[in-house]
Design an enzyme around this catalytic site. Structure first.
Site, PDB file in Angstrom:
ATOM      1  N   THR A  31       2.536   1.869   7.990  1.00 20.19           N
ATOM      2  CA  THR A  31       3.297   2.285   7.137  1.00 20.19           C
ATOM      3  C   THR A  31       3.671   0.768   5.520  1.00 20.19           C
ATOM      4  OG1 THR A  31       5.596   1.312   7.066  1.00 20.19           O
ATOM      5  CG2 THR A  31       5.192   3.380   7.177  1.00 20.19           C
ATOM      6  N   ASP A  32       3.395   1.447   4.391  1.00 18.82           N
ATOM      7  CA  ASP A  32       3.567   0.934   3.440  1.00 18.82           C
ATOM      8  C   ASP A  32       5.512   0.443   2.995  1.00 18.82           C
ATOM      9  OD1 ASP A  32       4.530   3.081   1.502  1.00 18.82           O
ATOM     10  OD2 ASP A  32       2.736   3.097   0.372  1.00 18.82           O
ATOM     11  N   PHE A  33       5.291  -0.566   1.840  1.00 22.55           N
ATOM     12  CA  PHE A  33       7.175  -0.793   1.487  1.00 22.55           C
ATOM     13  C   PHE A  33       7.812   0.332   1.414  1.00 22.55           C
ATOM     14  CE2 PHE A  33       4.959  -0.680  -3.207  1.00 22.55           C
ATOM     15  CZ  PHE A  33       5.538  -0.157  -3.478  1.00 22.55           C
ATOM     16  N   THR A  34       6.702   1.396   1.146  1.00 22.00           N
ATOM     17  CA  THR A  34       8.086   3.031   0.887  1.00 22.00           C
ATOM     18  C   THR A  34       8.840   3.459   1.440  1.00 22.00           C
ATOM     19  OG1 THR A  34       5.950   3.945   0.686  1.00 22.00           O
ATOM     20  CG2 THR A  34       7.320   3.357  -1.799  1.00 22.00           C
ATOM     21  N   LEU A  36       6.041   5.469   3.347  1.00 26.18           N
ATOM     22  CA  LEU A  36       5.092   6.176   3.581  1.00 26.18           C
ATOM     23  C   LEU A  36       4.133   5.316   4.614  1.00 26.18           C
ATOM     24  CD1 LEU A  36       5.772   8.051   0.164  1.00 26.18           C
ATOM     25  CD2 LEU A  36       6.185   8.497   2.206  1.00 26.18           C
TER      26      LEU A  36
END
Length: 157
Positions: A31-34, A36
């Protein structure tokens, strides 16, 4: 968010009709920082689906490299359509169908799904190559392994 076990299937997935299904769990690193799934990780999931499809047809990458005339694949074209995001802990399924073989090209359709809902669609053209990078026709073993899974009207040219 789907946290239930993905399909009860072996590590390399299983076939359902002419489709290969591979279970994937989304981990924090995906995932990324969100929270997602980072867009490039879908490409990794799709690669795993294509590789495990071949592994289950007894023409995995290691066997192709160990053959008398070794060969490999390169992705010549990859068209992705992102429809909905996947999130950490989601249980996903990569669905792979080898549609046709045309000369050195393998035409492949794939989806990444969550609970039967399509999150990402991919159309892939992979090319069989000699180890020096020149295109080549698939080996007989590859053709025989994949042929039963191709669309009936697109077996090979």
């Amino acid at each position: 968010m789907s946290t239930e076990p993905v399909l009860d299937m072996p590590t390399s997935g299983r076939f359902e009709g002419r489709d290969h299904l591979l279970a994937i769990r989304v981990y924090y690193e995906d995932t990324d920082f969100t929270g997602l799934v980072y867009h490039a990780n879908y490409v990794r999931y799709l690669e795993r689906g294509r590789s495990d499809f071949l592994r289950l047809t007894a023409v995995g990458h290691a066997a192709l490299l160990d053959a008398a005339e070794p060969m490999a694949f390169v992705v010549a074209e990859l068209n992705l359509k992102y429809l909905k995001p996947a999130r950490i802990d989601d249980a996903l399924v990569v669905r792979t169908a080898y549609d046709a073989i045309k000369g050195p090209r393998l035409l492949i359709s794939q989806t990444v799904e969550r609970d039967g809902e399509i999150l990402c669609r991919a159309e892939v053209t992979a090319v069989c190559i000699h180890l020096d990078g020149r295109p080549r026709r698939p080996t007989k073993a590859l053709l025989e392994g994949v042929k039963p899974w191709l669309a009936q009207d697109k077996r090979t040219d």
